[in-house]
Motif scaffolding. Structure first.
Motif, PDB file in Angstrom:
ATOM      1  N   HIS A 222      78.926  -0.694 124.282  1.00  0.00           N
ATOM      2  CA  HIS A 222      79.249  -1.558 125.134  1.00  0.00           C
ATOM      3  C   HIS A 222      79.467  -0.882 126.674  1.00  0.00           C
ATOM      4  O   HIS A 222      79.436  -1.389 127.746  1.00  0.00           O
TER       5      HIS A 222
ATOM      6  N   TYR B 290      74.038  -6.770 125.342  1.00  0.00           N
ATOM      7  CA  TYR B 290      74.987  -6.387 124.268  1.00  0.00           C
ATOM      8  C   TYR B 290      74.773  -7.147 123.210  1.00  0.00           C
ATOM      9  O   TYR B 290      74.773  -8.233 123.347  1.00  0.00           O
TER      10      TYR B 290
ATOM     11  N   LYS C 129      80.871  -7.971 126.062  1.00  0.00           N
ATOM     12  CA  LYS C 129      80.657  -6.619 126.620  1.00  0.00           C
ATOM     13  C   LYS C 129      81.774  -6.427 127.986  1.00  0.00           C
ATOM     14  O   LYS C 129      82.397  -5.334 128.029  1.00  0.00           O
TER      15      LYS C 129
END
Length: 177
Positions: free
Chosen positions: A135, A147, A154
């Motif tokens: 992340h 993500y 994220k």
């Protein structure tokens, strides 16, 4: 043999998996690549490694940087594992670009350059969410690209680490969303 357990995070339920060596997976429910790499034959059981991961996650979600790391044992290609090793070195509360990861891989391998897209693919296939902090990877143009756990998560993970998410933007279109 893999063992599984569940962890209820503030961002949703996580499936945790481990073998005798370490954590093999941590996936948010309904995320892209959910449970990829989980053996068909596995047992739900609390193990010391899974308990360590839960303790680590408790600290992390309380807004503290954990001062230990449970043993990790993700399964992937040598290239993927090399990228995941770089991810583990991104300090808490900071970000790194896909391009910077590619440059580091190229440096380690003695190459003139490496594809940022190849690095991005390895980042995207990280099976151990949060503990291997994919992340923290952003686009070189300041975009919060992809993500597997979802863009909203994220942003929340970065904000939890006190990253100034307002300094980044979410692209309107792209393959990594």
């Amino acid at each position: 043999m893999q063992y599984i357990s569940y962890y209820q995070s503030p961002l949703g339920k996580l499936l945790l998996a481990a073998d005798q060596t370490g954590i093999t997976g941590a996936w948010f429910e309904n995320q892209k690549y959910y449970a990829r790499g989980l053996d068909a034959e596995h047992t739900e059981k609390e193990t010391p490694v899974l308990n360590d991961a839960k303790r680590w996650l408790d600290l992390y979600f309380s807004g503290k940087e954990p001062d230990f790391m449970p043993p990790l044992h993700p399964s992937g290609t040598p290239f993927q594992r090399e990228v995941w090793d770089i991810l583990r070195q991104i300090p808490y509360g900071t970000t790194m670009t896909y391009g910077a990861i590619a440059k580091e891989i190229a440096r380690r391998r003695g190459l003139a350059r490496m594809s940022a897209q190849a690095a991005g693919s390895a980042v995207g296939h990280n099976p151990v969410s949060i503990l291997i902090p994919c992340h923290r990877v952003v686009g070189s143009n300041g975009s919060l690209t992809g993500y597997a756990g979802g863009m909203e998560r994220k942003i929340k993970l970065l904000a939890l680490e006190k990253v100034k998410v307002e300094d980044y933007f979410i692209p309107k279109k792209g393959t990594a969303l």
